[in-house]
Motif scaffolding. Structure first.
Motif, PDB file in Angstrom:
ATOM      1  N   ARG A 152      19.470 -45.283  -8.677  1.00  0.00           N
ATOM      2  CA  ARG A 152      21.172 -44.302  -8.806  1.00  0.00           C
ATOM      3  C   ARG A 152      20.800 -43.886  -9.845  1.00  0.00           C
ATOM      4  N   GLN A 153      21.953 -45.227 -10.654  1.00  0.00           N
ATOM      5  CA  GLN A 153      22.292 -45.248 -12.126  1.00  0.00           C
ATOM      6  C   GLN A 153      21.579 -44.172 -12.730  1.00  0.00           C
ATOM      7  N   PHE A 154      20.327 -43.971 -12.339  1.00  0.00           N
ATOM      8  CA  PHE A 154      19.820 -43.768 -13.186  1.00  0.00           C
ATOM      9  C   PHE A 154      19.748 -41.729 -13.670  1.00  0.00           C
ATOM     10  N   PHE A 155      20.052 -41.216 -12.083  1.00  0.00           N
ATOM     11  CA  PHE A 155      19.891 -40.090 -11.274  1.00  0.00           C
ATOM     12  C   PHE A 155      21.323 -40.073 -12.214  1.00  0.00           C
ATOM     13  N   GLU A 156      22.591 -41.240 -11.736  1.00  0.00           N
ATOM     14  CA  GLU A 156      23.705 -41.048 -12.317  1.00  0.00           C
ATOM     15  C   GLU A 156      23.644 -40.463 -14.044  1.00  0.00           C
ATOM     16  N   ARG A 157      23.657 -40.980 -14.747  1.00  0.00           N
ATOM     17  CA  ARG A 157      23.705 -40.906 -15.800  1.00  0.00           C
ATOM     18  C   ARG A 157      22.177 -39.600 -16.705  1.00  0.00           C
ATOM     19  N   VAL A 158      21.538 -39.241 -15.830  1.00  0.00           N
ATOM     20  CA  VAL A 158      20.345 -38.131 -16.408  1.00  0.00           C
ATOM     21  C   VAL A 158      20.951 -37.223 -16.047  1.00  0.00           C
ATOM     22  N   ALA A 159      20.917 -37.074 -14.905  1.00  0.00           N
ATOM     23  CA  ALA A 159      21.485 -35.708 -14.192  1.00  0.00           C
ATOM     24  C   ALA A 159      22.701 -35.145 -13.538  1.00  0.00           C
ATOM     25  N   GLY A 160      23.664 -36.818 -13.176  1.00  0.00           N
ATOM     26  CA  GLY A 160      25.066 -36.520 -13.058  1.00  0.00           C
ATOM     27  C   GLY A 160      25.235 -36.268 -11.991  1.00  0.00           C
ATOM     28  N   SER A 161      24.298 -36.795 -10.460  1.00  0.00           N
ATOM     29  CA  SER A 161      24.207 -36.491  -9.917  1.00  0.00           C
ATOM     30  C   SER A 161      25.512 -37.195  -8.407  1.00  0.00           C
ATOM     31  N   GLU A 162      25.710 -36.694  -7.535  1.00  0.00           N
ATOM     32  CA  GLU A 162      26.738 -37.811  -6.877  1.00  0.00           C
ATOM     33  C   GLU A 162      25.578 -38.059  -6.039  1.00  0.00           C
ATOM     34  N   SER A 163      26.473 -39.223  -5.734  1.00  0.00           N
ATOM     35  CA  SER A 163      25.837 -40.236  -4.108  1.00  0.00           C
ATOM     36  C   SER A 163      26.590 -40.669  -3.821  1.00  0.00           C
ATOM     37  N   THR A 164      25.191 -41.157  -2.250  1.00  0.00           N
ATOM     38  CA  THR A 164      25.875 -41.183  -1.188  1.00  0.00           C
ATOM     39  C   THR A 164      25.204 -43.272  -0.760  1.00  0.00           C
TER      40      THR A 164
END
Lengths: 211, 368, 306
Positions: C85-97
């Motif tokens: 999840r951190q990877f996607f937040e870091r490289v794609a700026g994606s929102e998570s839930t």
């Protein structure tokens, strides 16, 4: 090349985001056959190529995907130049050698037998057909079943000639070999993977049928 | 009362900080550690063989980045390789370079085990081969004797490859068959892996394969598990110019020089009704100084050609799918180490079944 | 001397060319349900076998309008789920839930959420070994042929051997399924408990095996039958007791060892389901309250680092 490039209309304004949006529509279309998916493409490809079909090609094609376009599109040099410049996809003369075939209208689709269905071991090496179908109005009465369809769906066959549908049905026994179709309309894309079974449900109401 | 564990984010942050601390050298050298950090330049200059290994298995010729990766990985070669690979894969492709002319490279080192002397001579170069393996208290750099330089005067191009020498007499199979069209060899990192592979694809896989794995496989062929009767026809190390021909320019331009190690194994001869017997070959090529890797690769390359020569395939080193599927150490290390990840869902499933089976077993014992 | 070039990564990490490779494979996978499409899997910045296939699929699918949920073993807060999840937040700026019902893309390892999925959702499975016949026939060249011929006798023989030996099919996870009546498929190592959820699921199920370089898919509303025999039909595992935190029954449970005298308690594997079920019934033993209790070092010193 630079001169040609200068006269070309641009590709995606935001290549990463635009390609992602188009892909999601195409993904949904293939996963939910016969259900048109909204496809808003901020793109101005040279006519007669539509924004929807052009967007799908830009999203899926590149140097690794041989592309066939119908003679009508081929006559428009700006179209082939635009596709070549923005995707790098090699244009091939024979539809059977292409991974993607682009037809400007349902009537411009090559005969089913000319498309590549892949092999039993490599059924994924098969043609994906992209058909522009701008005109509206129902042509056939069909019922579709198969993966992605909850029970059954009625479909008007919009974007597919009856000839193509018949040939497709005749080859259905060849699964997993087959051809997958994406039909682009105004602001939509509709998927027709090889698994969708189409059956006529009533008398053909196409032009000559009624009289 | 049980409270569910949570806080993976904090645990991960702590682990990363600890890792950084362990790699800082502070424990050894105390406060001044910041000044004592090894510079990647030093690593590149003093541990060149290690840097070569990371470049080979990382499939990227960049000594600076390889040295940086090694430092970041705290010397864990496979971690460094993974760092390099996952950077490499994001780089844009401009095309393929012109095939290297290894015959023309002025070798720093060139030896042949098959002829006592040959055009261009034998040249030891920088090698561990005849060093006495005695630990030194202090490393010293001795002066290079003068007369070596005079020998170096031999003009480039006077060291034809051993296989070209033998090739004149048709005693060794040529570089390629007569009907060879020099097709684009494809790119293992850009196309899906399917078996069987072409030899160029296989060589790509071997070139990035794990040195230890290839060494052991090569060794196994020498011990009878796939007999290839190898002679080290030639091992050469040197810098070679890399040429690129951009489509829009239309002629070759040099884009840099790289150091490479090349090994030509001369192997078991094969003949047929149509052709007189000829020695066969195995080929190895690696970045930098990586002789063991190049030799191992050449042994395994030859073993994998068994089908081509109608030899019986009975040994692991001859089995293409086995060798290629398991040679990549990024894949191997990842999958072995993934066993560290939680598997408690699957383990629970096994527990439930095992308890049920045991209960049934005891039930049937009681009944009987 | 030239300055060293800067190290720069693409937006979203994967370059567009790589995404196209993955996207084309996904479309063919959907068109041929259960068939493993070979693709040129790229390295991603995590070890092979740690979800590199799932990450490539998710990265090729996800966009700014998505809400991403990542679970491992059913939980959002296991270290690998957090890391991805951190990877996607870091490289794609994606929102998570963490909420299953809110997520549009769910990447999972080893579980299918308890909350039923809906149309429009995408479930991305991380797959270690995509070939269901692998342990019966290790050769890719051979298994590819078997799939082409629809020759699955080997698999039935194996299941039958289990029955004659143990009285049961001794396969509790990665239990083979038949997709759309044609391809035998590995559901990834989800427990057999989860297998029935795959059948006629309204969501799109995508499978990524990075190390093995294969992608496959199950479209929505597609038949997914677990293999079995008429007299020995497939039986998913069940638990006798409910979750001891939220009281849910009919869910998959983790066994938590509480002492060294055989004491154990059973709690939901799906943390999102458990949290919401617990709050619905007013349980105070919320799962969100606990803190990871591991000391940062083996010596137990707290906060060795910030």
């Amino acid at each position: 090349m630079n001169q040609a490039a200068a006269t070309l209309t641009p590709g995606f304004a935001q290549p990463v985001q635009d390609a992602q949006r188009v892909f999601r529509a195409v993904l949904e279309a293939m996963a939910r056959p016969l259900q048109p998916q909204a496809l808003a493409v901020p793109l101005t490809p040279p006519a007669p190529l539509t924004a929807e079909a052009g967007g799908v090609v830009l999203t899926l094609c590149d140097e690794q995907t041989p592309l066939w376009v119908d003679p009508q599109l081929h006559r428009h040099h700006e179209v082939t130049a635009w596709l070549g410049f923005h995707t790098g996809a090699p244009l091939v003369a024979a539809a059977a050698e292409a991974l993607f075939c682009l037809a400007s209208s349902p009537d411009a689709v090559p005969p089913f037998e000319d498309l590549s269905p892949g092999t039993d071991q490599e059924p994924h090496r098969s043609t994906t057909l992209i058909v522009q179908a701008e005109q509206t109005g129902s042509r056939q009465r069909l019922r579709g079943t198969g993966p992605g369809i909850r029970e059954a769906l009625d479909w008007d066959g919009h974007g597919m000639t009856e000839q193509f549908r018949t040939a497709r049905a005749e080859h259905a026994g060849g699964f997993p070999r087959g051809v997958d179709v994406l039909i682009t309309g105004r602001g939509t894309v509709t998927g027709l993977p090889r698994t969708t079974v189409l059956e006529p449900t009533g008398p053909d109401t196409a032009a000559e049928g009624g009289a | 009362m049980y409270v569910a564990v949570k806080g993976g984010e904090k645990a991960i942050a702590n682990a990363h900080a600890l890792l950084a601390q362990r790699g800082s050298g502070q424990e050894d050298s105390g406060e001044s550690a910041a000044q004592e950090r090894i510079a990647s330049r030093q690593l590149r200059g003093q541990m060149g063989v290690l840097v070569s290994r990371v470049m080979n298995e990382g499939s990227l010729y960049d000594p600076n980045l390889a040295a940086k990766a090694l430092l970041q990985a705290q010397g864990d070669v496979l971690e460094a390789v993974t760092l390099l690979r996952s950077y490499r894969t994001t780089l844009p492709r401009f095309g393929a370079t012109v095939a290297l002319d290894t015959g023309a490279l002025p070798p720093e080192r060139r030896i042949s085990a098959t002829f006592k002397d040959l055009p261009g001579g034998q040249q030891l170069g920088a090698t561990f081969d005849y060093t006495h393996r005695l630990l030194a208290e202090r490393l010293q750099v001795s002066e290079i004797p003068k007369d070596t330089e005079e020998e170096d005067d031999a003009a480039p191009g006077t060291m034809p490859r051993i296989t070209d020498l033998l090739g004149h007499g048709s005693l060794v199979e040529p570089d390629h068959p007569e009907d060879w069209a020099d097709e684009d060899p494809g790119d293992l990192t850009r196309e899906p892996t399917t078996f069987p592979m072409t030899r160029p694809e296989r060589l790509q896989a071997l070139a990035r394969g794990d040195e230890g794995f290839l060494l052991s496989l090569g060794y196994s062929t020498q011990r009878g598990f796939g007999n290839t009767h190898p002679f080290a026809g030639e091992v050469r190390v040197g810098e070679v110019e890399v040429l690129f021909e951009p489509a829009e320019i239309g002629y070759e331009v040099p884009i840099g020089r790289i150091e490479i190690t090349e090994c030509q194994m001369v192997n078991q001869f094969v003949g047929s009704a149509e052709k007189p017997p000829q020695f066969t070959r195995g080929y190895g090529l690696s970045f930098g100084r990586a002789e063991r890797k190049a030799m191992s690769m050449a042994l395994v390359d030859r073993a994998l050609r068994s089908e081509e020569f109608g030899e019986r395939r009975i040994s692991p080193a001859q089995d293409e799918e086995f060798v290629i599927s398991h040679a990549d150490n990024v894949q191997a290390a990842g999958f072995v180490e993934h066993l560290k990840l939680p598997h408690y869902v699957d383990f629970q499933a096994e527990l439930v079944l095992l308890r049920q089976l045991n209960a049934e077993f005891e039930g049937s014992e009681d009944a009987g | 001397m030239l300055a060293e070039p800067r190290i720069v990564y693409n937006e979203g990490y994967l370059d567009e060319q790589t995404k196209r490779v993955v996207r084309r494979a996904l479309l063919k996978g959907i068109a041929i349900p259960g068939f493993q499409v070979p693709f040129a899997s790229r390295e991603v910045p995590m070890p092979r076998g740690w979800g590199t296939g799932g990450v490539q699929v998710t990265a090729s699918v996800i966009g700014p309008d998505d809400l991403l949920k990542v679970i491992d073993q059913g939980a959002d807060d296991t270290t690998n789920a957090v890391s991805i999840r951190q990877f996607f937040e870091r490289v794609a700026g994606s929102e998570s839930t963490t909420r299953t019902d809110e997520a549009t893309v769910i990447q999972t390892r080893h579980r299918i959420p308890e909350t039923p999925l809906a149309e429009g959702q995408i479930l991305v499975y991380q797959v270690p070994i995509p070939e269901p016949l692998r342990f019966l026939e290790p050769r890719e060249t051979e298994t590819r042929r078997l799939h082409a011929l629809e020759e699955y006798g080997l698999m039935y023989v194996k299941l039958f051997e289990d029955i004659s030996r143990y009285g049961h099919i001794a396969k509790t996870y990665d239990y083979p399924v038949m997709v759309n009546g044609r391809y035998v498929m590995a559901p990834s190592p989800v427990p057999s408990f989860d297998n029935p959820k795959m059948h006629m699921n309204p969501a799109l199920q995508l499978f990524g095996a990075g190390r093995e370089k294969r992608i496959y898919a199950v479209p929505p509303y597609t038949s997914v039958e677990s293999l079995g025999f008429e007299d020995f039909p497939f039986e998913p595992q069940q638990f006798d007791q409910p979750c001891q935190i939220c009281g849910s029954s009919g869910v998959y449970l983790d066994e938590v060892v509480t002492d060294d005298a055989g004491g154990a308690m059973y709690v939901c594997s799906d943390t999102d389901h458990c949290t919401r079920a617990a709050s619905a019934v007013g349980f105070r033993a919320s799962r969100t309250r606990g803190e990871w209790d591991f000391p940062a070092t083996g010596t137990g010193t707290e906060g060795a680092v910030q």
